[in-house]
Scaffold this active site. Structure first.
Site, mmCIF file in Angstrom:
data_model
loop_
_atom_site.group_PDB
_atom_site.id
_atom_site.type_symbol
_atom_site.label_atom_id
_atom_site.label_comp_id
_atom_site.label_asym_id
_atom_site.label_seq_id
_atom_site.Cartn_x
_atom_site.Cartn_y
_atom_site.Cartn_z
ATOM 1 N N GLU A 174 46.375 35.906 42.436
ATOM 2 C CA GLU A 174 46.052 35.840 43.869
ATOM 3 C C GLU A 174 44.788 36.630 44.205
ATOM 4 O O GLU A 174 44.512 36.915 45.371
ATOM 5 C CB GLU A 174 47.245 36.325 44.691
ATOM 6 C CG GLU A 174 48.511 35.494 44.487
ATOM 7 C CD GLU A 174 48.555 34.200 45.314
ATOM 8 O OE1 GLU A 174 48.159 34.222 46.483
ATOM 9 O OE2 GLU A 174 48.991 33.160 44.762
ATOM 10 N N HIS A 249 51.603 39.809 49.391
ATOM 11 C CA HIS A 249 50.476 40.342 48.602
ATOM 12 C C HIS A 249 50.518 41.859 48.710
ATOM 13 O O HIS A 249 50.944 42.397 49.740
ATOM 14 C CB HIS A 249 49.120 39.867 49.156
ATOM 15 C CG HIS A 249 48.806 38.430 48.912
ATOM 16 N ND1 HIS A 249 48.262 37.604 49.882
ATOM 17 C CD2 HIS A 249 48.931 37.659 47.811
ATOM 18 C CE1 HIS A 249 48.072 36.398 49.377
ATOM 19 N NE2 HIS A 249 48.472 36.400 48.129
ATOM 20 N N CYS A 370 42.618 40.553 54.589
ATOM 21 C CA CYS A 370 42.727 39.216 53.968
ATOM 22 C C CYS A 370 41.431 38.446 54.115
ATOM 23 O O CYS A 370 41.109 37.594 53.300
ATOM 24 C CB CYS A 370 43.807 38.381 54.651
ATOM 25 S SG CYS A 370 45.439 39.082 54.595
#
Ligand code: SUG
Length: 446
Positions: A174, A249, A370
């Protein structure tokens, strides 16, 4: 060597919408099928870039990807003209049309993992685009991401842009959302901290409710291909309980910068051993780890997930002061707001909190951190970056006008069936590549 951290934010694409595509991401699931405002989303993100650039930070922009992805829909068996493909998908498989239409590439913390040249064996900056195998709508990003990174970081004397890791569950990757770099000064050798959710081959605890997206095997492979030293690398497992509470995450529960780790008390498996290991490696790099651990009693994991306290950007200003960039939602949660007030008053390493309105992205689980990809660059590397992607007054003005000209202010799930959205999107992106000076990036331009 002197170096600075640049942040490359993803420009929100014209198809920004709420499709509930990310199981395990509470905001994405909660806001499924609500009506989005792509124009506001793009402007909110752009304003963050502008304000940070105005404060003296190095701020770049990464372009959106082409959506809907006709390539995905055709791979999935829809055929005929572009209009026929979209109409057919809308009728037979709206969930696949939604996956093909997501503007999720805006969250560039998931674009790639980046290792600065001070840490790598060959002295180049290394990028590995994340394969994002966990979600279909994200697994289609890495090829275009690689193309974009190659266009921006093109000089092979300074940059290596790898292929994504093979797209298989054992190597779920990720990107920078699960990677943090610690150092004394940006240009000095640092310690790269890789946080994974599960291991495919080493038995260990795993979440039971929601998926762990990042594997240990993927993190280790990235470190190896980037040529990081053993001394310069630390691995930690994210607590499975917090993944099950919506921390999909690591950057939803921890953020670090230089010598500071700001994290929740329940972020990692065997947390004190993680601090010890990080501290020991960092001291070999000539720095002392400073942990700001937020206790559960002050901010619960649930509060962290809804406010995105840890999805903040911890940035060092040119004058040496550290600032924390948080979303508005942190101010709206009284416990988080009180914690932040105390944090600044207590004269710790964080001197100032900057608050941003990023509501449109937040509703899909994307906060300030993000939206950005960090790239540490020395002066020669900075000079080698494609010049058109740095945010300044002129680029801000052009992008702001471009958004105003091309973006809709309302996008409901049913609007994804409108074939005009594809044309609008392509017209906008075609113009954007000229604004950013990136050449023909997109399939439809080739
Ligand atoms: N934490 C970091 N670094 N990034 C946040 C990514 C949010 C993204 N949301 C989405 O993809 C939602 C799309 C939708 O449901 O329409 C995701 O879950 O992958």
């Amino acid at each position: 060597m002197q170096a600075r951290e640049a942040n490359f934010d993803g420009l929100v694409g014209p198809t920004h919408n709420y499709a509930g595509l990310s199981f395990g991401n509470v905001a994405s699931q909660t806001n499924e099928k609500s009506v989005a405002n792509p124009l506001a989303a793009a402007k909110q993100g752009l304003r963050k870039m502008k304000r940070l650039a105005d404060l003296g930070f190095l701020q770049g922009v990464l372009p959106p990807q082409e959506r809907p992805s006709l390539r995905l829909l055709r791979e999935l068996g829809f055929s005929g003209s572009d209009t026929a493909v979209i109409e057919r998908a809308a009728k037979d498989a709206p969930e696949l049309l939604a996956a093909a239409s997501s503007a999720s590439a805006m969250w560039t913390a998931n674009a790639a993992t980046v290792s600065p040249s001070a840490d790598t064996r060959d002295g180049r900056v290394h990028f590995t685009p994340a394969n994002l195998t966990s979600k279909l709508h994200r697994a289609i990003e890495h090829e275009a991401t690689r193309r974009t990174l190659q266009a921006i970081f093109a000089d092979p004397a300074h940059f290596t842009v790898h292929e994504a890791l093979p797209g298989t569950p054992a190597l779920g990757d990720e990107g920078a959302a699960n990677h943090t770099r610690f150092c004394s000064q940006y240009g000095e050798r640092g310690v790269e901290f890789f946080v994974y959710g599960r291991s495919e081959y080493r038995r260990g605890p795993e979440p039971v409710r929601y998926p762990a997206r990042q594997t240990f095997e993927a993190s280790r492979a990235v470190a190896q291909r980037h040529g990081l030293s053993e001394d310069g690398t630390v691995y930690a497992q994210q607590s499975p309980e917090v993944i099950d509470a919506g921390v999909f995450h690591n950057d939803v529960i921890a953020v670090g910068n230089r010598q500071t780790l700001f994290c929740h008390q329940r972020a990692f498996v065997d947390q004190s051993a993680v601090y010890d290991q990080l501290g020991a490696q960092l001291s070999k790099a000539g720095a002392q780890l400073n942990v700001i651990e937020v206790p559960d009693a002050r901010v619960s994991v649930a509060d962290a997930v809804t406010s995105y306290l840890f999805n903040s950007q911890l940035l060092t200003r040119p004058d040496g002061r550290d600032v924390l960039v948080v979303p508005q939602e942190c101010r709206e949660n009284p416990r988080v707001a009180a914690y932040l007030d105390d944090l600044v008053v207590n004269a710790g390493p964080i001197d100032e909190v900057l608050v941003f309105e990023l509501r449109e992205s937040m509703k899909n689980g994307g906060g300030p951190a993000c939206l950005r990809l960090r790239v540490v660059l020395n002066e020669a590397e900075r000079q080698a970056v494609a010049p058109g992607v740095w945010i300044d007054d002129a680029l801000f003005g052009r992008l702001d006008a471009w958004i105003g000209k091309h973006y809709r202010d309302r996008l409901a799930p049913s609007d994804l069936a409108d074939p005009k959205l594809l044309d609008e999107s392509r017209t906008a992106l075609d113009e954007l590549t000229q604004i950013l000076g990136l050449g023909s990036l997109y399939d439809f331009q080739r």
